[in-house]
Design a protein around this motif. Structure first.
Motif, PDB file in Angstrom:
ATOM      1  N   GLY A   7       0.768  -1.067  -0.106  1.00 27.05           N
ATOM      2  CA  GLY A   7      -0.152  -0.118  -0.049  1.00 27.05           C
ATOM      3  C   GLY A   7       1.030   1.341  -0.165  1.00 27.05           C
ATOM      4  N   ARG A   8       0.239   2.270   0.089  1.00 25.51           N
ATOM      5  CA  ARG A   8       0.412   3.500  -0.027  1.00 25.51           C
ATOM      6  C   ARG A   8       1.949   4.074   1.392  1.00 25.51           C
ATOM      7  NH1 ARG A   8       2.055   8.787   1.883  1.00 25.51           N
ATOM      8  NH2 ARG A   8       0.854   7.808   4.014  1.00 25.51           N
ATOM      9  N   ALA A   9       2.455   3.744   0.856  1.00 19.34           N
ATOM     10  CA  ALA A   9       4.166   4.772   2.299  1.00 19.34           C
ATOM     11  C   ALA A   9       4.104   3.113   3.168  1.00 19.34           C
ATOM     12  CB  ALA A   9       3.402   5.368   3.607  1.00 19.34           C
ATOM     13  N   ASP A  10       4.180   1.818   2.228  1.00 18.55           N
ATOM     14  CA  ASP A  10       4.083   0.681   2.132  1.00 18.55           C
ATOM     15  C   ASP A  10       5.921   0.550   1.774  1.00 18.55           C
ATOM     16  OD1 ASP A  10       3.421  -0.397   4.229  1.00 18.55           O
ATOM     17  OD2 ASP A  10       1.054  -1.656   2.499  1.00 18.55           O
ATOM     18  N   PHE A  11       5.781  -1.004   2.438  1.00 17.19           N
ATOM     19  CA  PHE A  11       6.831  -1.990   1.582  1.00 17.19           C
ATOM     20  C   PHE A  11       7.311  -3.242   1.918  1.00 17.19           C
ATOM     21  CE2 PHE A  11       8.005   0.579   5.909  1.00 17.19           C
ATOM     22  CZ  PHE A  11       8.728  -0.855   6.582  1.00 17.19           C
ATOM     23  N   TYR A  12       7.935  -3.835   0.758  1.00 25.69           N
ATOM     24  CA  TYR A  12       7.740  -5.543   1.180  1.00 25.69           C
ATOM     25  C   TYR A  12       8.020  -6.221   2.255  1.00 25.69           C
ATOM     26  CZ  TYR A  12      12.610  -6.322  -0.741  1.00 25.69           C
ATOM     27  OH  TYR A  12      13.752  -5.692  -1.541  1.00 25.69           O
ATOM     28  N   GLU A  13       9.356  -5.412   2.951  1.00 31.44           N
ATOM     29  CA  GLU A  13      10.481  -6.128   4.673  1.00 31.44           C
ATOM     30  C   GLU A  13       8.536  -6.322   5.198  1.00 31.44           C
ATOM     31  OE1 GLU A  13      13.158  -3.800   2.563  1.00 31.44           O
ATOM     32  OE2 GLU A  13      10.766  -3.406   2.645  1.00 31.44           O
ATOM     33  N   LYS A  14       7.427  -5.678   5.239  1.00 35.47           N
ATOM     34  CA  LYS A  14       6.595  -5.761   6.732  1.00 35.47           C
ATOM     35  C   LYS A  14       5.840  -6.759   6.061  1.00 35.47           C
ATOM     36  CE  LYS A  14       3.494  -2.495   6.837  1.00 35.47           C
ATOM     37  NZ  LYS A  14       2.880  -1.083   6.865  1.00 35.47           N
ATOM     38  N   TYR A  15       5.690  -7.525   4.970  1.00 35.30           N
ATOM     39  CA  TYR A  15       4.860  -8.464   4.765  1.00 35.30           C
ATOM     40  C   TYR A  15       6.529 -10.294   4.490  1.00 35.30           C
ATOM     41  CZ  TYR A  15       1.900  -5.000   4.053  1.00 35.30           C
ATOM     42  OH  TYR A  15       0.926  -3.966   4.127  1.00 35.30           O
TER      43      TYR A  15
END
Length: 320
Positions: free
Chosen positions: A51-59
């Protein structure tokens, strides 16, 4: 279903690289092939967009789960955020001049990725990523076997009607720099940074992972959206609301929503599910917040099980 996993490290099985968009702009990505020893062979390939302001490390935890299910998994940052550069001199400003930039990038990545990744090919998007995936699908820029949308940004939680939101945003872009911040902190106007976690997830440890990654990789951090982003988001929502657009989508679409989401409007997701010819909708109550894939284990496990069941039916494994 939830297994022990180090959410604060890049596993050796995953490969971080960059992909060059059509104009040469570097887009950060991560590729995660299924385990070579997987007993059932290749399940297919799954492309995840945050999402907005997201990055793949979160997932990472969820990407690892899908890889363990036999999927070849790829995730990418959107141009202008996380590790894919910025549209604004202010690195904390979430800006864009038009959502079509992101849709064009997705279409190009999809074309190259599907040419080499084993099918069936699945698209998964969260929040703004879900919005962009749905637009690319509706505009026939991508052709996935199935689509999963987690809390897609199809409307905003506000008492102000959409057309008024859009008019105000246009005015603010007209009277000042569109790349200036639309609000001061957090994910939503009026919210304090200290209460940001309550907007996203009940899981305090998973929320802490995000903060850890921002400290470990400062380039990932981004703050509020700009007035330009707000105006273009309103315009893009209006595009999806055009009569006949979603009604013409032929791919099966799974929509996942939290009724008490304080960022994206659950009712807008429900309306979209009624317009899509082959849609399935699952809505959670007070037990879930915006980031369904980063919720507490009982919620997240149920989310993953619903996705697994949907993909088994909509994008079954290749035969033979």
């Amino acid at each position: 279903m939830t297994m022990a996993f180090d959410r604060r490290g890049i596993p050796s099985a995953a490969h971080e690289t960059t992909w060059a968009a059509r104009d040469g702009h570097p887009i950060r990505r991560i590729d995660w092939p299924m385990p070579a020893s997987h007993p059932d062979g290749v399940r297919g390939s799954l492309l995840f967009l945050p999402g907005r302001a997201d990055f793949y490390e979160k997932y990472l935890e969820t990407l690892a789960y899908w890889a363990d299910q036999g999927w070849h998994v790829t995730a990418a940052d959107w141009r202008g955020q996380a590790g894919s550069g910025r549209f604004s001199p202010n690195p904390m400003a979430g800006h864009v001049t038009d959502f079509s930039i992101w849709i064009d990038d997705l279409a190009a990545l999809w074309g190259e990725w599907t040419a080499t990744a084993p099918g069936p090919h699945v698209l998964v998007g969260h929040s703004m990523g879900g919005h962009l995936v749905l637009r690319a699908l509706a505009e026939r820029m991508v052709d996935p076997a199935a689509v999963v949308l987690s809390a897609p940004m199809l409307g905003f939680v506000t008492p102000i009607p959409g057309f008024v939101q859009h008019a105000v945003a246009r005015l603010m872009c007209h009277i000042g720099d569109p790349s200036r911040l639309a609000w001061k902190t957090s994910e939503k106007p009026g919210e304090k940074l200290a209460t940001r976690a309550a907007l996203l997830t009940h899981d305090v440890e998973r929320y802490a992972d995000e903060l850890w990654w921002k400290q470990a990789r400062p380039e990932l951090a981004m703050g509020p959206a700009t007035w330009g982003w707000v105006e273009r988001a309103a315009q893009s929502v209006a595009v999806l609301n055009q009569p006949g657009l979603l009604e013409a989508v032929t791919a099966p679409v799974l929509l996942l929503a939290a009724r008490h989401d304080r960022l994206v409007a659950c009712k807008a997701i429900e309306r979209a599910s009624l317009r899509l010819p082959h849609a399935e909708l699952h809505v959670w109550g007070t037990e879930a917040r915006h980031e369904l894939l980063r919720e507490v284990d009982p919620v997240r496990d149920r989310v993953l099980k619903i996705i697994d069941d949907f993909l088994d039916r909509s994008a079954p494994p290749p035969q033979g």
